[in-house]
Design an enzyme around this catalytic site. Structure first.
Site, PDB file in Angstrom:
ATOM      1  N   CYS A  52     -10.310 -14.199  20.545  1.00 16.21           N
ATOM      2  CA  CYS A  52      -9.254 -13.205  19.298  1.00 16.21           C
ATOM      3  C   CYS A  52      -8.331 -12.626  20.354  1.00 16.21           C
ATOM      4  CB  CYS A  52     -10.370 -11.855  19.168  1.00 16.21           C
ATOM      5  SG  CYS A  52     -10.812 -11.232  20.387  1.00 16.21           S
ATOM      6  N   CYS A  76       1.294  -1.219  -0.294  1.00 22.35           N
ATOM      7  CA  CYS A  76      -0.143   0.387   0.257  1.00 22.35           C
ATOM      8  C   CYS A  76       0.878   0.949   0.429  1.00 22.35           C
ATOM      9  CB  CYS A  76      -0.622   0.161   0.942  1.00 22.35           C
ATOM     10  SG  CYS A  76      -1.897   1.373   1.447  1.00 22.35           S
ATOM     11  N   GLN A  94     -18.219  -9.824  12.526  1.00 21.44           N
ATOM     12  CA  GLN A  94     -16.192 -10.381  12.292  1.00 21.44           C
ATOM     13  C   GLN A  94     -15.929  -9.508  11.200  1.00 21.44           C
ATOM     14  OE1 GLN A  94     -14.781 -12.433  14.277  1.00 21.44           O
ATOM     15  NE2 GLN A  94     -16.267 -13.490  14.899  1.00 21.44           N
TER      16      GLN A  94
HETATM   17  C1  LIG Z   1     -16.276 -11.390  19.946  1.00 22.99           C
HETATM   18  S1  LIG Z   1     -17.854 -11.202  19.980  1.00 22.99           S
HETATM   19  C2  LIG Z   1     -18.626 -12.649  19.345  1.00 22.99           C
HETATM   20  C3  LIG Z   1     -19.984 -12.393  18.720  1.00 22.99           C
HETATM   21  C4  LIG Z   1     -20.405 -13.170  17.657  1.00 22.99           C
HETATM   22  N1  LIG Z   1     -20.199 -14.667  17.988  1.00 22.99           N
HETATM   23  C5  LIG Z   1     -20.410 -13.040  16.144  1.00 22.99           C
HETATM   24  O1  LIG Z   1     -19.570 -13.982  16.123  1.00 22.99           O
HETATM   25  O2  LIG Z   1     -20.245 -12.500  15.946  1.00 22.99           O
HETATM   26  C6  LIG Z   1     -18.157 -11.434  21.782  1.00 22.99           C
HETATM   27  C7  LIG Z   1     -19.699 -10.605  22.483  1.00 22.99           C
HETATM   28  O3  LIG Z   1     -19.641 -11.232  23.525  1.00 22.99           O
HETATM   29  C8  LIG Z   1     -20.254 -10.231  23.912  1.00 22.99           C
HETATM   30  N2  LIG Z   1     -20.500 -10.343  25.319  1.00 22.99           N
HETATM   31  C9  LIG Z   1     -19.535  -9.117  25.946  1.00 22.99           C
HETATM   32  N3  LIG Z   1     -19.420  -9.525  27.000  1.00 22.99           N
HETATM   33  C10 LIG Z   1     -20.431 -10.126  27.752  1.00 22.99           C
HETATM   34  C11 LIG Z   1     -20.763 -10.645  28.872  1.00 22.99           C
HETATM   35  N4  LIG Z   1     -20.105 -10.159  30.472  1.00 22.99           N
HETATM   36  N5  LIG Z   1     -22.153 -11.338  29.110  1.00 22.99           N
HETATM   37  C12 LIG Z   1     -22.153 -11.543  27.639  1.00 22.99           C
HETATM   38  N6  LIG Z   1     -21.497 -11.167  26.580  1.00 22.99           N
HETATM   39  C13 LIG Z   1     -20.767 -10.822  26.655  1.00 22.99           C
HETATM   40  C14 LIG Z   1     -20.887  -8.622  23.154  1.00 22.99           C
HETATM   41  O4  LIG Z   1     -21.258  -7.818  23.244  1.00 22.99           O
HETATM   42  C15 LIG Z   1     -20.900  -9.262  21.521  1.00 22.99           C
HETATM   43  O5  LIG Z   1     -21.512  -9.545  20.718  1.00 22.99           O
END
Ligand SMILES: C[S@@+](CC[C@H](N)C(=O)[O-])C[C@H]1O[C@@H](n2cnc3c(N)ncnc32)[C@H](O)[C@@H]1O
Length: 415
Positions: free
Chosen positions: A371, A63, A246
């Protein structure tokens, strides 16, 4: 500056942020292991870095903005080097917990595939400029030829500038989160002027003119030309503004392929940290799914998508803080209807409390999407101590040219 003022160092490894690290430690951005470099030592950082002996893995950055832009950290390294480094980051995190496993070949998202980004946008004397912040700097670099973003997001640059001209203050840049959806751009603006009647009308006109699918100003909806839907399997979901997705469609497909493989044959699956249904809805093609997540709005979107889709099995949802209030063995093994597999995709902190309960419940298969290799390795250790086998790990690099590493891993209960 005289050469005498310069320090010479040999880079021995990359640190967590992707910077080269020499003895000291001395951090030297955009250098590679094995390189001899020189520069001005300022505390633990080397500045004005000159590469004296380049690594065989050094490449011409693809880039033209790389030099000034802080959006990418590893464009000076070959794809093969980055793939091996990211795989080693996960291998080393596991090994620090005394663990080892099979690694499947890494999946790396292609250039120009990032579907979501937060742009910095500010007004200038002549108009406005949109881009990414420079390396450790407040200066915004314009990125018309960015190699990271999907073309649809590049097309959002002039739109973001138009929004800044209408509603940015002179003091602070806007933070514009842009997501490519099936219906066009979904834009969420933060740090703008307060909404008043005039600004609201101007923004609605801009949304119409630029065909922005949805425009949200701070937390207020300003325009919705089309619901900015995402396809998850057979379902179409309209996520809340700025909701997690994602980072690339290709990365999502690679993670989903792993999740489908690990949960294959299960008739009842629990999806923990389910978001808007990235995994739940494709899984519902063949299994009943219970989706648990902390954000009510994301589950409402998931549920609405499921209700409109045809041919899916039952999906139920529950809003729950899984850090403070994880699902317990009695929730995971309700009488006569135990979950046969769990998908767990927590934020960077991992899922210590929930993993302990999954281990107690003895859910037979666990698909862990992570992640953060360090919290993943900690949670892996807990599962393995409870009798699970870590069958394999697949590193999925959807943050190409950054130091970020993601993965999907299979755990099964040993007999
Ligand atoms: C890495 S993202 C994954 C979401 C989904 N699996 C995806 O692939 O699109 C993590 C998710 O955990 C939720 N999250 C964060 N802290 C949390 C908690 N203490 N209890 C429940 N969910 C939580 C966030 O809102 C988010 O949607």
């Amino acid at each position: 500056m005289t050469d005498a003022a310069r320090t010479t160092a040999t880079i021995s490894r990359l640190g967590h942020q992707g910077d080269g690290v020499a003895d000291g430690p001395l951090f030297s951005p955009r250098t590679l292991p094995g390189e001899t470099v020189s520069g001005i030592a300022e505390g633990s950082r080397l500045t004005n870095v000159r590469i004296e002996t380049p690594s065989e893995h050094r490449v011409q950055p693809p880039c033209r903005h790389y030099k000034s832009c802080g959006g990418c950290q590893l464009q000076h390294a070959s794809d093969a080097f980055v793939a091996a480094w990211k795989t080693d980051v996960v291998r080393n995190a596991l090994s620090a917990q005394g663990l080892a496993t099979e690694f499947r070949p890494i999946h790396t998202s292609p250039p120009q595939s990032r579907r979501r980004a937060t742009l910095a946008v500010r007004r200038t004397k002549k108009g406005a400029m949109a881009g990414f912040h420079g390396q450790a700097s407040d200066v915004i670099t314009e990125i018309p030829d960015c190699q990271l973003l999907e073309p649809a997001l590049l097309a959002a640059l002039p739109v973001a500038e138009a929004l800044a001209m209408a509603g940015a203050s002179r003091k602070a840049p806007l933070a514009v989160t842009v997501t490519a959806s099936d219906a066009g751009l979904d834009m969420l603006v933060r740090n703008g002027k307060p909404l008043d009647g005039r600004l609201r009308i101007e923004l609605a006109q801009l949304a119409e003119q630029h065909r922005i699918a949805r425009l949200t100003w701070e937390d207020e909806p300003v325009a919705m030309e089309q619901p900015p839907v995402q396809s998850f399997g057979a379902a179409r979901v309209c996520p809340p503004p700025g909701a997690f997705l994602q980072a690339t469609r290709e990365g999502e497909a690679a993670l989903l392929a792993g999740v489908l493989e690990i949960t294959r044959g299960a008739k009842r699956i629990v999806d923990l940290f389910a978001g808007c249904g990235t995994f739940s809805l494709p899984l519902a093609q063949a299994a009943e799914v219970h989706a648990v997540e902390g954000e009510r709005g994301m589950l409402d979107a998931l549920d609405a998508g499921w209700r409109k889709a045809k041919g899916l099995k039952k999906v139920t949802t529950a809003t729950r803080d899984l850090f403070r209030n994880p699902l317990l063995p009695e929730d995971l093994n309700p009488f006569g209807a135990a979950f046969e597999a769990a998908v767990i995709d927590p934020p960077r902190a991992g899922a210590e409390a929930q993993i302990a309960q999954l281990a107690k419940a003895r859910t037979p298969a666990v698909a862990y999407v992570s992640c953060n290799p360090v919290s993943f390795a900690r949670d892996a250790k807990a599962l393995i101590s409870a009798g699970y086998c870590l069958d394999w790990v697949q590193v999925v690099d959807q943050f190409r040219w950054s130091a970020h590493t993601e993965l999907v891993a299979q755990f099964t209960l040993e007999d």
